[in-house]
Design a protein around this motif. Structure first.
Motif, PDB file in Angstrom:
ATOM      1  N   PHE A 150      27.072  44.874   0.061  1.00  9.63           N
ATOM      2  CA  PHE A 150      27.971  43.790   0.253  1.00  9.63           C
ATOM      3  C   PHE A 150      28.656  43.070  -0.899  1.00  9.63           C
ATOM      4  O   PHE A 150      27.809  42.858  -1.788  1.00  9.63           O
ATOM      5  CB  PHE A 150      27.323  42.724   1.582  1.00  9.63           C
ATOM      6  CG  PHE A 150      27.285  43.424   2.705  1.00  9.63           C
ATOM      7  CD1 PHE A 150      28.204  43.063   3.683  1.00  9.63           C
ATOM      8  CD2 PHE A 150      26.155  44.091   3.057  1.00  9.63           C
ATOM      9  CE1 PHE A 150      28.217  43.716   4.686  1.00  9.63           C
ATOM     10  CE2 PHE A 150      26.140  44.879   4.139  1.00  9.63           C
ATOM     11  CZ  PHE A 150      27.089  44.409   5.300  1.00  9.63           C
ATOM     12  N   LEU A 151      29.895  42.674  -0.803  1.00  6.80           N
ATOM     13  CA  LEU A 151      30.521  41.870  -1.705  1.00  6.80           C
ATOM     14  C   LEU A 151      29.851  40.427  -1.649  1.00  6.80           C
ATOM     15  O   LEU A 151      29.585  39.941  -0.840  1.00  6.80           O
ATOM     16  CB  LEU A 151      31.875  41.892  -2.062  1.00  6.80           C
ATOM     17  CG  LEU A 151      32.369  43.212  -2.009  1.00  6.80           C
ATOM     18  CD1 LEU A 151      34.200  43.172  -1.649  1.00  6.80           C
ATOM     19  CD2 LEU A 151      32.211  43.714  -3.539  1.00  6.80           C
ATOM     20  N   PRO A 152      29.854  39.715  -3.064  1.00  2.00           N
ATOM     21  CA  PRO A 152      29.308  38.327  -2.821  1.00  2.00           C
ATOM     22  C   PRO A 152      30.412  37.403  -2.359  1.00  2.00           C
ATOM     23  O   PRO A 152      31.650  37.835  -2.478  1.00  2.00           O
ATOM     24  CB  PRO A 152      29.011  37.856  -4.411  1.00  2.00           C
ATOM     25  CG  PRO A 152      30.180  38.894  -5.156  1.00  2.00           C
ATOM     26  CD  PRO A 152      30.008  40.143  -4.452  1.00  2.00           C
ATOM     27  N   ASP A 153      30.212  36.369  -2.110  1.00  2.00           N
ATOM     28  CA  ASP A 153      30.902  35.251  -1.541  1.00  2.00           C
ATOM     29  C   ASP A 153      31.934  35.000  -2.535  1.00  2.00           C
ATOM     30  O   ASP A 153      31.617  34.594  -3.707  1.00  2.00           O
ATOM     31  CB  ASP A 153      30.259  33.884  -1.226  1.00  2.00           C
ATOM     32  CG  ASP A 153      31.072  32.826  -0.793  1.00  2.00           C
ATOM     33  OD1 ASP A 153      32.046  32.642  -1.261  1.00  2.00           O
ATOM     34  OD2 ASP A 153      30.530  32.118   0.307  1.00  2.00           O
ATOM     35  N   PRO A 154      33.412  34.792  -2.330  1.00  2.00           N
ATOM     36  CA  PRO A 154      34.288  34.753  -3.376  1.00  2.00           C
ATOM     37  C   PRO A 154      33.823  33.448  -4.256  1.00  2.00           C
ATOM     38  O   PRO A 154      34.437  33.485  -5.398  1.00  2.00           O
ATOM     39  CB  PRO A 154      35.748  34.757  -2.768  1.00  2.00           C
ATOM     40  CG  PRO A 154      35.514  35.448  -1.159  1.00  2.00           C
ATOM     41  CD  PRO A 154      33.884  35.268  -1.063  1.00  2.00           C
ATOM     42  N   ALA A 155      33.640  32.413  -3.871  1.00  2.00           N
ATOM     43  CA  ALA A 155      33.249  31.105  -4.343  1.00  2.00           C
ATOM     44  C   ALA A 155      32.149  31.500  -5.575  1.00  2.00           C
ATOM     45  O   ALA A 155      32.137  30.875  -6.363  1.00  2.00           O
ATOM     46  CB  ALA A 155      32.878  30.141  -3.572  1.00  2.00           C
ATOM     47  N   GLN A 156      31.419  32.508  -5.343  1.00  2.00           N
ATOM     48  CA  GLN A 156      30.239  32.787  -6.368  1.00  2.00           C
ATOM     49  C   GLN A 156      31.067  33.678  -7.449  1.00  2.00           C
ATOM     50  O   GLN A 156      30.356  34.225  -8.393  1.00  2.00           O
ATOM     51  CB  GLN A 156      29.266  33.543  -5.572  1.00  2.00           C
ATOM     52  CG  GLN A 156      28.418  32.815  -4.694  1.00  2.00           C
ATOM     53  CD  GLN A 156      27.252  33.688  -4.005  1.00  2.00           C
ATOM     54  OE1 GLN A 156      27.344  34.942  -3.911  1.00  2.00           O
ATOM     55  NE2 GLN A 156      26.593  32.886  -3.423  1.00  2.00           N
ATOM     56  N   VAL A 157      32.201  34.175  -7.402  1.00  2.00           N
ATOM     57  CA  VAL A 157      32.776  34.764  -8.352  1.00  2.00           C
ATOM     58  C   VAL A 157      33.792  34.318  -9.124  1.00  2.00           C
ATOM     59  O   VAL A 157      35.055  34.268  -8.684  1.00  2.00           O
ATOM     60  CB  VAL A 157      33.267  36.123  -7.883  1.00  2.00           C
ATOM     61  CG1 VAL A 157      33.878  37.269  -8.808  1.00  2.00           C
ATOM     62  CG2 VAL A 157      32.078  37.152  -7.105  1.00  2.00           C
ATOM     63  N   PRO A 158      33.596  33.475 -10.124  1.00  2.00           N
ATOM     64  CA  PRO A 158      34.839  32.747 -10.829  1.00  2.00           C
ATOM     65  C   PRO A 158      35.741  33.526 -11.485  1.00  2.00           C
ATOM     66  O   PRO A 158      36.743  32.922 -11.637  1.00  2.00           O
ATOM     67  CB  PRO A 158      33.796  31.752 -11.666  1.00  2.00           C
ATOM     68  CG  PRO A 158      32.822  32.450 -11.901  1.00  2.00           C
ATOM     69  CD  PRO A 158      32.185  33.228 -10.690  1.00  2.00           C
ATOM     70  N   ASP A 159      35.382  34.704 -11.953  1.00  2.00           N
ATOM     71  CA  ASP A 159      36.254  35.619 -12.903  1.00  2.00           C
ATOM     72  C   ASP A 159      36.289  36.738 -11.970  1.00  2.00           C
ATOM     73  O   ASP A 159      35.653  37.840 -12.157  1.00  2.00           O
ATOM     74  CB  ASP A 159      35.832  35.622 -14.125  1.00  2.00           C
ATOM     75  CG  ASP A 159      36.604  36.519 -15.168  1.00  2.00           C
ATOM     76  OD1 ASP A 159      37.813  37.047 -14.499  1.00  2.00           O
ATOM     77  OD2 ASP A 159      36.368  36.421 -16.408  1.00  2.00           O
ATOM     78  N   LYS A 160      37.240  36.895 -11.060  1.00  2.00           N
ATOM     79  CA  LYS A 160      37.427  38.214 -10.260  1.00  2.00           C
ATOM     80  C   LYS A 160      37.755  39.406 -11.235  1.00  2.00           C
ATOM     81  O   LYS A 160      36.970  40.310 -10.938  1.00  2.00           O
ATOM     82  CB  LYS A 160      38.569  37.844  -9.449  1.00  2.00           C
ATOM     83  CG  LYS A 160      38.951  39.106  -8.660  1.00  2.00           C
ATOM     84  CD  LYS A 160      40.098  38.963  -7.685  1.00  2.00           C
ATOM     85  CE  LYS A 160      40.461  40.366  -6.912  1.00  2.00           C
ATOM     86  NZ  LYS A 160      41.727  40.262  -6.423  1.00  2.00           N
ATOM     87  N   ALA A 161      38.495  39.202 -12.168  1.00  2.00           N
ATOM     88  CA  ALA A 161      38.689  40.468 -13.033  1.00  2.00           C
ATOM     89  C   ALA A 161      37.442  41.073 -13.690  1.00  2.00           C
ATOM     90  O   ALA A 161      37.367  42.068 -13.619  1.00  2.00           O
ATOM     91  CB  ALA A 161      39.952  40.146 -14.174  1.00  2.00           C
TER      92      ALA A 161
END
Length: 122
Positions: free
Chosen positions: A102-113
């Motif tokens: 499962f992918l993390p919550d988008p808010a937990q990934v400040p740098d998507k790239a």
């Protein structure tokens, strides 16, 4: 989380939500079985769904009931979906969590790239 009797876990380890069948992840590993109790031959199984909109719920309930009714000491089984507890990924077995990734919550990934680049290196 209540402990599921070993005999029930073994009986249900071959029951799959159709969405996870191809990965070999059973309803037990998905954490969909909330409880199993037997009283005078009547088994009561509480089941969680990953979504209230699951199109396969009836099929899963039927298969769970049939597998439990095949067990010694059980003459009848009732399977009920419970709505007072939501299913979350915390209920997954460690193996299921690794397989589903499962992918993390988008808010937990400040740098998507950077996150995507790290995942592609694996």
């Amino acid at each position: 989380m209540p402990e599921i009797p070993r005999w029930a876990s073994q009986a249900l380890s071959g029951v799959y939500d159709p969405c996870c069948r191809e990965k070999g992840i059973s309803v037990v590993e998905m954490g969909l079985i909330r409880s199993v109790e037997v009283n005078e031959g009547l088994a009561r199984v509480e089941l969680l769904l990953t979504s209230g909109w699951c199109p396969f719920a009836a099929r899963v309930l039927t298969e769970v009931r049939e597998r439990i009714e095949e067990q010694p000491g059980v003459r009848e089984a009732e399977v009920e979906v419970v709505w007072d507890e939501a299913w979350t990924v915390d209920r997954l077995s460690p193996r299921a969590a690794r397989m589903l990734r499962f992918l993390p919550d988008p808010a937990q990934v400040p740098d998507k790239a950077a996150y995507v680049a790290r995942r592609e290196q694996r």
